[in-house]
Motif scaffolding. Structure first.
Motif, PDB file in Angstrom:
ATOM      1  N   VAL A   1      61.309 130.648 -17.707  1.00  0.00           N
ATOM      2  CA  VAL A   1      61.619 130.874 -19.106  1.00  0.00           C
ATOM      3  C   VAL A   1      61.837 129.556 -19.835  1.00  0.00           C
ATOM      4  N   SER A   2      62.525 128.621 -19.200  1.00  0.00           N
ATOM      5  CA  SER A   2      62.828 127.343 -19.837  1.00  0.00           C
ATOM      6  C   SER A   2      61.668 126.362 -19.780  1.00  0.00           C
ATOM      7  N   GLU A   3      60.699 126.603 -18.882  1.00  0.00           N
ATOM      8  CA  GLU A   3      59.551 125.710 -18.702  1.00  0.00           C
ATOM      9  C   GLU A   3      58.289 126.551 -18.583  1.00  0.00           C
ATOM     10  N   PRO A   4      57.753 127.062 -19.698  1.00  0.00           N
ATOM     11  CA  PRO A   4      56.622 127.992 -19.621  1.00  0.00           C
ATOM     12  C   PRO A   4      55.327 127.391 -19.092  1.00  0.00           C
ATOM     13  N   ALA A   5      55.275 126.079 -18.902  1.00  0.00           N
ATOM     14  CA  ALA A   5      54.091 125.479 -18.277  1.00  0.00           C
ATOM     15  C   ALA A   5      54.089 125.671 -16.767  1.00  0.00           C
ATOM     16  N   LEU A   6      55.172 126.217 -16.210  1.00  0.00           N
ATOM     17  CA  LEU A   6      55.316 126.411 -14.772  1.00  0.00           C
ATOM     18  C   LEU A   6      55.633 127.865 -14.456  1.00  0.00           C
ATOM     19  N   GLY A   7      55.131 128.314 -13.299  1.00  0.00           N
ATOM     20  CA  GLY A   7      55.432 129.662 -12.868  1.00  0.00           C
ATOM     21  C   GLY A   7      55.291 129.794 -11.368  1.00  0.00           C
ATOM     22  N   ILE A   8      55.542 131.004 -10.874  1.00  0.00           N
ATOM     23  CA  ILE A   8      55.381 131.310  -9.458  1.00  0.00           C
ATOM     24  C   ILE A   8      54.576 132.590  -9.342  1.00  0.00           C
ATOM     25  N   VAL A   9      53.872 132.738  -8.216  1.00  0.00           N
ATOM     26  CA  VAL A   9      53.013 133.895  -8.015  1.00  0.00           C
ATOM     27  C   VAL A   9      52.913 134.170  -6.521  1.00  0.00           C
ATOM     28  N   ALA A  10      52.699 135.425  -6.149  1.00  0.00           N
ATOM     29  CA  ALA A  10      52.595 135.770  -4.732  1.00  0.00           C
ATOM     30  C   ALA A  10      51.273 135.317  -4.134  1.00  0.00           C
ATOM     31  N   ASP A  11      50.197 135.319  -4.939  1.00  0.00           N
ATOM     32  CA  ASP A  11      48.873 134.937  -4.455  1.00  0.00           C
ATOM     33  C   ASP A  11      48.160 134.186  -5.558  1.00  0.00           C
ATOM     34  N   ALA A  12      47.837 132.919  -5.309  1.00  0.00           N
ATOM     35  CA  ALA A  12      47.191 132.085  -6.324  1.00  0.00           C
ATOM     36  C   ALA A  12      45.693 132.340  -6.444  1.00  0.00           C
ATOM     37  N   GLY A  13      45.126 133.184  -5.584  1.00  0.00           N
ATOM     38  CA  GLY A  13      43.711 133.532  -5.701  1.00  0.00           C
ATOM     39  C   GLY A  13      42.747 132.511  -5.148  1.00  0.00           C
ATOM     40  N   ALA A  14      43.204 131.696  -4.211  1.00  0.00           N
ATOM     41  CA  ALA A  14      42.320 130.697  -3.607  1.00  0.00           C
ATOM     42  C   ALA A  14      41.306 131.366  -2.676  1.00  0.00           C
ATOM     43  N   SER A  15      40.219 130.640  -2.400  1.00  0.00           N
ATOM     44  CA  SER A  15      39.161 131.169  -1.542  1.00  0.00           C
ATOM     45  C   SER A  15      38.675 130.072  -0.605  1.00  0.00           C
ATOM     46  N   ALA A  16      38.747 130.300   0.676  1.00  0.00           N
ATOM     47  CA  ALA A  16      38.329 129.306   1.673  1.00  0.00           C
ATOM     48  C   ALA A  16      36.865 128.932   1.484  1.00  0.00           C
ATOM     49  N   GLY A  17      36.581 127.642   1.635  1.00  0.00           N
ATOM     50  CA  GLY A  17      35.219 127.159   1.531  1.00  0.00           C
ATOM     51  C   GLY A  17      34.803 126.750   0.136  1.00  0.00           C
ATOM     52  N   ALA A  18      35.616 127.058  -0.869  1.00  0.00           N
ATOM     53  CA  ALA A  18      35.303 126.678  -2.244  1.00  0.00           C
ATOM     54  C   ALA A  18      35.719 125.230  -2.478  1.00  0.00           C
ATOM     55  N   PRO A  19      35.315 124.630  -3.616  1.00  0.00           N
ATOM     56  CA  PRO A  19      35.775 123.267  -3.934  1.00  0.00           C
ATOM     57  C   PRO A  19      37.293 123.185  -3.922  1.00  0.00           C
ATOM     58  N   ALA A  20      37.812 121.968  -3.724  1.00  0.00           N
ATOM     59  CA  ALA A  20      39.261 121.795  -3.582  1.00  0.00           C
ATOM     60  C   ALA A  20      39.860 121.062  -4.780  1.00  0.00           C
ATOM     61  N   LEU A  21      41.032 121.511  -5.172  1.00  0.00           N
ATOM     62  CA  LEU A  21      41.830 120.792  -6.160  1.00  0.00           C
ATOM     63  C   LEU A  21      42.514 119.633  -5.460  1.00  0.00           C
ATOM     64  N   ASP A  22      42.343 118.412  -5.983  1.00  0.00           N
ATOM     65  CA  ASP A  22      43.026 117.271  -5.386  1.00  0.00           C
ATOM     66  C   ASP A  22      44.454 117.192  -5.886  1.00  0.00           C
ATOM     67  N   HIS A  23      44.626 117.245  -7.196  1.00  0.00           N
ATOM     68  CA  HIS A  23      45.990 117.266  -7.728  1.00  0.00           C
ATOM     69  C   HIS A  23      46.011 117.853  -9.123  1.00  0.00           C
ATOM     70  N   VAL A  24      47.189 118.305  -9.508  1.00  0.00           N
ATOM     71  CA  VAL A  24      47.438 118.826 -10.843  1.00  0.00           C
ATOM     72  C   VAL A  24      48.456 117.909 -11.503  1.00  0.00           C
ATOM     73  N   VAL A  25      48.284 117.664 -12.805  1.00  0.00           N
ATOM     74  CA  VAL A  25      49.099 116.668 -13.501  1.00  0.00           C
ATOM     75  C   VAL A  25      49.947 117.343 -14.582  1.00  0.00           C
ATOM     76  N   PHE A  26      51.235 117.034 -14.560  1.00  0.00           N
ATOM     77  CA  PHE A  26      52.162 117.508 -15.583  1.00  0.00           C
ATOM     78  C   PHE A  26      52.737 116.302 -16.324  1.00  0.00           C
ATOM     79  N   THR A  27      53.292 116.562 -17.494  1.00  0.00           N
ATOM     80  CA  THR A  27      54.100 115.565 -18.184  1.00  0.00           C
ATOM     81  C   THR A  27      55.545 116.054 -18.187  1.00  0.00           C
TER      82      THR A  27
END
Length: 243
Positions: A90-116
């Motif tokens: 609630v205090s930081e709407p740019a962030l959240g939590i989830v039970a399943d992020a929907g990733a798929s094995a064998g797909a391209p990979a995220l190296d990093h995510v950037v916040f301010t």
């Protein structure tokens, strides 16, 4: 309940962009969508919404109800679940939590995510103290600090004002006063940057020239496409000499 209900790993990223234009771009970048406006990576997913809400990211947790209760005890209440089951701070709407992020094995990979973040103290308190991410490194560049945290499957970079300084977190007016963290961009990992740069250019995407990254042993290129909904780069990491 899991002994550690947080245990943050994969990340589900939501951006606001024109659906038709962004669909072509994300399909070229990540492959065919796994659902309407939804693409999967090996440790992340991207969902495109047609509204103008700022981009945000939800981290996959080991136990969603337990994580929500733990965050509430730490003074970080979360909202009710959205259509994908994600619950935002609630205090930081740019962030959240989830039970399943929907990733798929064998797909391209995220190296990093950037916040301010508004300050180094705020970044450490939130990402390390509250979300239990491992703080690995802090670098300072003038009035800005670059903090690197690790989740179970990706790197989280935070650009923050040094102690007493501040950075723009993406809001304005009263919204800026409430928000201390914003999602700033993403970096997608590639094994052969020259080949990927050539492939995406041939697919019609506009990219910058390849340049040396700030992290030793890396090369990067920016994808200059606003329809992606968030600043996006490609990153190649050279093999370490000891590997």
């Amino acid at each position: 309940m899991s002994p550690d209900p947080l245990s943050l790993t994969d990340v589900a990223i939501t951006v606001a962009a024109a659906p038709a234009a962004s669909a072509e771009l994300y399909t070229a970048l990540l492959g065919a969508p796994v659902g309407p406006g939804h693409w999967a990576a090996s440790n992340a997913s991207v969902t495109v919404r047609g509204d103008d809400e700022p981009a945000w990211a939800a981290f996959q947790v080991a136990d969603l109800p337990g994580a929500a209760a733990l965050l509430a005890r730490r003074g970080r209440d979360v909202s009710g679940p959205d259509h994908a089951g994600a619950r935002r701070l609630v205090s930081e709407p740019a962030l959240g939590i989830v039970a399943d992020a929907g990733a798929s094995a064998g797909a391209p990979a995220l190296d990093h995510v950037v916040f301010t973040a508004a300050s180094v103290d705020a970044a450490v308190a939130l990402f390390a103290g509250c979300l239990e991410l491992n703080l690995r490194l802090i670098r300072e560049f003038g009035e800005l600090s670059q903090l690197f945290f690790r989740s179970g499957s990706t790197v989280v970079e935070v650009l923050a004002g040094q102690r007493g300084a501040a950075v723009d977190t993406g809001g304005s007016g009263d919204d800026q006063d409430r928000r201390t963290v914003g999602l700033w961009g993403v970096a997608w990992r590639c094994a052969d940057l020259d080949s990927e740069h050539r492939r995406l250019t041939q697919a019609g995407l506009e990219l910058s020239e390849i340049r040396t990254g700030r992290k030793p042993g890396t090369r990067v290129a920016t994808i200059r496409e606003h329809a992606l909904g968030t600043p996006t780069i490609l990153l190649e990491q050279a093999p370490r000499p000891d590997r």
